[in-house]
Scaffold this motif. Structure first.
Motif, PDB file in Angstrom:
ATOM      1  N   ARG A   1       0.837  -1.020   0.098  1.00  0.00           N
ATOM      2  CA  ARG A   1       0.046  -0.021  -0.056  1.00  0.00           C
ATOM      3  C   ARG A   1       0.836   1.297   0.059  1.00  0.00           C
ATOM      4  O   ARG A   1       0.794   2.102  -0.632  1.00  0.00           O
ATOM      5  N   ILE A   2       1.933   1.170   0.745  1.00  0.00           N
ATOM      6  CA  ILE A   2       2.777   2.411   0.956  1.00  0.00           C
ATOM      7  C   ILE A   2       3.514   2.732  -0.382  1.00  0.00           C
ATOM      8  O   ILE A   2       3.527   3.777  -0.861  1.00  0.00           O
ATOM      9  N   PHE A   3       3.962   1.393  -1.057  1.00  0.00           N
ATOM     10  CA  PHE A   3       4.659   1.587  -2.368  1.00  0.00           C
ATOM     11  C   PHE A   3       3.607   2.075  -3.335  1.00  0.00           C
ATOM     12  O   PHE A   3       4.116   3.022  -3.985  1.00  0.00           O
ATOM     13  N   TYR A   4       2.474   1.621  -3.380  1.00  0.00           N
ATOM     14  CA  TYR A   4       1.507   1.977  -4.301  1.00  0.00           C
ATOM     15  C   TYR A   4       1.250   3.549  -4.229  1.00  0.00           C
ATOM     16  O   TYR A   4       1.220   4.169  -5.281  1.00  0.00           O
TER      17      TYR A   4
ATOM     18  N   ILE B   1       3.176   5.459 -15.712  1.00  0.00           N
ATOM     19  CA  ILE B   1       3.525   5.372 -14.259  1.00  0.00           C
ATOM     20  C   ILE B   1       2.722   4.186 -13.917  1.00  0.00           C
ATOM     21  O   ILE B   1       3.104   3.214 -13.157  1.00  0.00           O
ATOM     22  N   GLN B   2       1.490   3.895 -14.347  1.00  0.00           N
ATOM     23  CA  GLN B   2       0.658   2.857 -13.783  1.00  0.00           C
ATOM     24  C   GLN B   2       1.185   1.604 -14.361  1.00  0.00           C
ATOM     25  O   GLN B   2       1.164   0.438 -13.842  1.00  0.00           O
ATOM     26  N   GLY B   3       1.810   1.571 -15.702  1.00  0.00           N
ATOM     27  CA  GLY B   3       2.201   0.388 -16.188  1.00  0.00           C
ATOM     28  C   GLY B   3       3.760   0.138 -15.517  1.00  0.00           C
ATOM     29  O   GLY B   3       3.956  -1.062 -15.222  1.00  0.00           O
ATOM     30  N   TYR B   4       4.538   1.096 -14.870  1.00  0.00           N
ATOM     31  CA  TYR B   4       5.813   0.851 -14.207  1.00  0.00           C
ATOM     32  C   TYR B   4       5.178   0.240 -12.821  1.00  0.00           C
ATOM     33  O   TYR B   4       5.831  -0.913 -12.329  1.00  0.00           O
TER      34      TYR B   4
END
Length: 280
Positions: A71-74, A135-138
């Motif tokens: 969660r924190i990373f996302y 960024i969502q792909g990454y």
């Protein structure tokens, strides 16, 4: 090179910088009554309780931390979408000039003031769309590789580790160290702090943990790469002793297609940092 066990004890109690000074009870009389002593004891207990509440513990990743870590990373990566789309434009003078030319061309071709005024909004909307897509792909790539199996990528390999920062029983920050035997360096990766707990020195404490790990495992240097737009992130690395060794505007994130439209509306600057610990 000799490595210590990847399961070495890594738990440290850190008190955030902002709370170093905890006010005590002012003594107003030389005479001490039993009531005054009880009040002083209560104040000391409350001060100790406050100190514990403000204490940050850095420990190794455990399996039960997985969801909070992801969660924190996302959330940290998703914050980069508007930063890249809008703040990042300040770092792209050539792109600014190109957008100005396109706006002027819009006026001469349409002869419409209303359409010309809308042109910058359309350009910014396109920047946001492509920033979000890339960024969502990454993010999707990261969540299906190392962030999907932290134990396999960081906890089991010798010379690598993953830590979490815990405040008041809650995971509030993350960081990883990944050893590279080819050049005897360790890479600082995946550093992120929950947005609700920033400003408490947690990121700096996590960074120091990686440096301590590198010294104990006899690495020659610590390296990192970042696409962060915010100046605060770069100041953090410099405060830890890192020096910028290079920049690139042609860095390719996983998921990028490099199509003409993507090149027009998505630009990213990749900075490399290095902290030399000892000479090889």
């Amino acid at each position: 090179m000799h490595f210590s066990s990847p399961k070495m004890v890594c738990e440290t109690k850190i008190v955030a910088d902002e709370h170093d000074a905890i006010p005590g009870t002012k003594k107003e009389s030389i005479m001490w009554s039993s009531a005054a002593s009880a009040g002083a004891a209560l104040s000391a207990a409350e001060a100790a309780k406050d100190a514990r509440r403000d204490a940050v513990f850095i420990r190794e990743f455990e399996r039960g931390d997985r969801e909070e870590v992801r969660r924190i990373f996302y959330e940290g990566i998703m914050e980069r979408i508007p930063n890249t789309a809008f703040r990042g434009l300040k770092q792209q003078p050539r792109t600014q000039f190109l957008y100005a030319v396109l706006t002027v061309m819009c006026f001469f071709m349409s002869k419409s003031v209303a359409l010309t005024c809308c042109a910058p909004l359309i350009l910014m909307g396109a920047r946001y769309f492509y920033s979000r897509r890339v960024i969502q792909g990454y993010l999707d790539c990261a969540l299906h590789t190392d962030m999907a199996d932290i134990e396999a990528y960081y906890m089991r390999p010798t010379g690598s580790c993953f830590w979490v920062a815990v405040l008041d029983g809650r995971v509030v920050g993350i960081v990883a160290a990944q050893g590279r035997e080819d050049d005897n360096t360790v890479e600082l990766r995946r550093m992120s702090v929950d947005s609700r707990y920033r400003g408490k020195g947690i990121a700096k404490t996590l960074g120091r943990r990686v440096l301590e790990f590198a010294v104990r495992n006899n690495y020659a240097a610590v390296v990192l790469g970042t696409t962060a737009v915010k100046l605060a992130a770069h100041k953090l690395y410099e405060s830890l002793g890192f020096r910028r060794t290079g920049e690139s505007e042609d860095y390719r994130l996983p998921g990028m297609s490099r199509s003409p439209l993507e090149r027009l509306f998505f630009q990213i600057r990749y900075s490399r940092y290095r902290l030399q610990l000892r000479e090889e």
